[in-house]
Design an enzyme around this catalytic site. Structure first.
Site, mmCIF file in Angstrom:
data_model
loop_
_atom_site.group_PDB
_atom_site.id
_atom_site.type_symbol
_atom_site.label_atom_id
_atom_site.label_comp_id
_atom_site.label_asym_id
_atom_site.label_seq_id
_atom_site.Cartn_x
_atom_site.Cartn_y
_atom_site.Cartn_z
ATOM 1 N N HIS A 116 1.169 15.162 -5.701
ATOM 2 C CA HIS A 116 0.372 14.092 -5.103
ATOM 3 C C HIS A 116 -1.062 14.174 -5.629
ATOM 4 O O HIS A 116 -1.585 15.270 -5.852
ATOM 5 C CB HIS A 116 0.399 14.207 -3.576
ATOM 6 N N ASN B 224 4.460 9.565 4.016
ATOM 7 C CA ASN B 224 3.720 10.805 3.747
ATOM 8 C C ASN B 224 2.662 10.915 4.843
ATOM 9 O O ASN B 224 1.654 10.231 4.802
ATOM 10 C CB ASN B 224 3.085 10.733 2.350
ATOM 11 N N TRP B 225 2.955 11.764 5.805
ATOM 12 C CA TRP B 225 2.043 11.874 6.957
ATOM 13 C C TRP B 225 0.740 12.584 6.584
ATOM 14 O O TRP B 225 -0.209 12.566 7.371
ATOM 15 C CB TRP B 225 2.716 12.648 8.100
ATOM 16 N N LYS B 226 0.716 13.232 5.423
ATOM 17 C CA LYS B 226 -0.469 14.004 5.008
ATOM 18 C C LYS B 226 -0.849 14.991 6.123
ATOM 19 O O LYS B 226 0.037 15.480 6.828
ATOM 20 C CB LYS B 226 -1.614 13.064 4.610
ATOM 21 N N GLY C 189 1.375 6.114 3.097
ATOM 22 C CA GLY C 189 0.486 7.043 3.790
ATOM 23 C C GLY C 189 0.149 6.524 5.178
ATOM 24 O O GLY C 189 0.914 6.655 6.134
ATOM 25 N N GLY C 190 -1.028 5.897 5.306
ATOM 26 C CA GLY C 190 -1.545 5.482 6.609
ATOM 27 C C GLY C 190 -0.552 4.705 7.459
ATOM 28 O O GLY C 190 -0.415 4.960 8.667
ATOM 29 N N GLY D 213 -5.402 4.940 0.316
ATOM 30 C CA GLY D 213 -6.275 5.035 1.476
ATOM 31 C C GLY D 213 -7.522 4.171 1.375
ATOM 32 O O GLY D 213 -8.438 4.286 2.178
ATOM 33 N N GLU E 158 -3.788 13.903 -4.179
ATOM 34 C CA GLU E 158 -4.673 14.744 -3.342
ATOM 35 C C GLU E 158 -4.460 16.220 -3.645
ATOM 36 O O GLU E 158 -5.410 17.008 -3.598
ATOM 37 C CB GLU E 158 -4.432 14.422 -1.853
ATOM 38 N N SER F 220 -1.946 2.068 -0.190
ATOM 39 C CA SER F 220 -2.247 0.989 0.754
ATOM 40 C C SER F 220 -1.094 -0.002 0.907
ATOM 41 O O SER F 220 -1.305 -1.206 1.055
ATOM 42 C CB SER F 220 -3.541 0.266 0.361
ATOM 43 N N GLU G 116 1.442 6.111 -7.854
ATOM 44 C CA GLU G 116 0.387 5.912 -6.853
ATOM 45 C C GLU G 116 -0.964 5.837 -7.556
ATOM 46 O O GLU G 116 -1.572 6.879 -7.858
ATOM 47 C CB GLU G 116 0.364 7.083 -5.866
HETATM 48 P P1 13P Z 1 -1.994 5.134 1.807
HETATM 49 O O1 13P Z 1 -0.732 4.362 2.075
HETATM 50 O O2 13P Z 1 -2.682 5.609 3.035
HETATM 51 O O3 13P Z 1 -2.874 4.433 0.835
HETATM 52 O O4 13P Z 1 -1.508 6.489 1.061
HETATM 53 C C1 13P Z 1 -0.645 6.405 -0.008
HETATM 54 C C2 13P Z 1 -0.213 7.764 -0.364
HETATM 55 O O5 13P Z 1 -0.992 8.567 -0.846
HETATM 56 C C3 13P Z 1 1.171 8.143 -0.074
HETATM 57 O O6 13P Z 1 1.489 9.361 -0.667
#
Ligand code: 13P
Length: 252
Positions: free
Chosen positions: A97, A11-13, A236-237, A175, A99, A215, A169
């Protein structure tokens, strides 16, 4: 060994300019070996068409959007419909998600609407659930996640439910560098699978892919993915660096 589909989804966000995103997709496509893991790139909307063209001949790579609107079309300035995603050949869509829930007012009800219209356009939903730290500290995390799943998904027919991927999640792990321990992840994934079994029966529950997100990185992916009910990750990251992302896909 389960026969469930194993998935590692990035997930590149809201990261990567257009040229940075296509360079990342090219690097991943070049380095990822063919295997039995379904690897999904969840890019911003503007990258979808170009990334789709880059990955199209790789047997394991698929494309996801990070959201879609719940209406078929019309006067919704700035939004993207499932039909638009379908017209680009997008296969998956991440929905609900945390967010989106936190910053854009998404609710279980809007997630439910989005799931239905996504399925109607042949998009496979990756539906995110998970609790805030305060909910876990109050011992209510299973109740909350059970409620999120029931509200967003349990009006689906068994046939439609069979197309759903669930991503657990925990909000406190996204994050933050904090990760659910393998035991915590397994406990919740087992709970989710039991919840699905009670509603749709054991066969469908056993066939549903349940991802962990929060994470997840090369150093911890293997211990998480080795849990019996953890079928991969939503990353994510660590999905923003080709080598880290590929190391995670190799963690089974
Ligand atoms: P991180 O891996 O950056 O914690 O993000 C997880 C996430 O929200 C994937 O959708």
């Amino acid at each position: 060994m389960s026969t469930r589909k194993k998935i590692v989804a990035g997930n590149w966000k809201m990261n990567k300019t257009f040229s940075e995103g296509t360079a990342l997709a090219e690097e991943i496509t070049g380095k990822l070996e063919a295997g039995d893991v379904t690897v999904i790139l969840g890019t911003p909307y503007i990258h979808l068409q170009a990334v789709g063209a880059i990955i199209k001949d790789h047997p394991n790579l698929f494309l996801a959007a990070q959201n879609c609107h719940q209406a078929a079309g019309g006067a919704y300035t700035g939004e993207i419909s499932p039909a638009m995603l379908q017209s680009l050949g997008v296969q998956y869509v991440i929905l609900g998600h945390s967010e989106r829930r936190k910053y854009f007012g998404e609710t279980d009800a809007s997630v439910s609407e989005k799931v239905s219209i996504a399925l109607a356009h042949d998009l496979l939903p990756i539906v995110c659930v998970g609790e805030e730290l305060s909910v876990r500290e109050a011992g209510k995390h299973e109740a909350l996640v059970g409620e999120q799943i029931e509200n967003a998904l349990f009006d689906l027919s068994p046939e439609d439910f069979g197309k759903i991927v669930i991503a657990y999640e925990p909000v406190w792990a996204i994050g933050t560098g904090l990760t659910a321990s393998p035991d915590q992840a397994q406990e919740m994934h087992g709970f989710i699978r039991n919840t699905l079994a009670a509603k749709y029966g054991d066969e469908i529950a056993q066939a549903t892919t349940i991802l962990y997100g929060g994470s997840c990185k090369p150093a911890n992916a293997q211990s998480l993915f080795s849990q019996p009910d953890v079928d991969g990750g939503l990353i994510g990251g660590a999905s923003l660096k080709a080598d880290d992302f590929i190391a995670i896909t190799n963690s089974y």
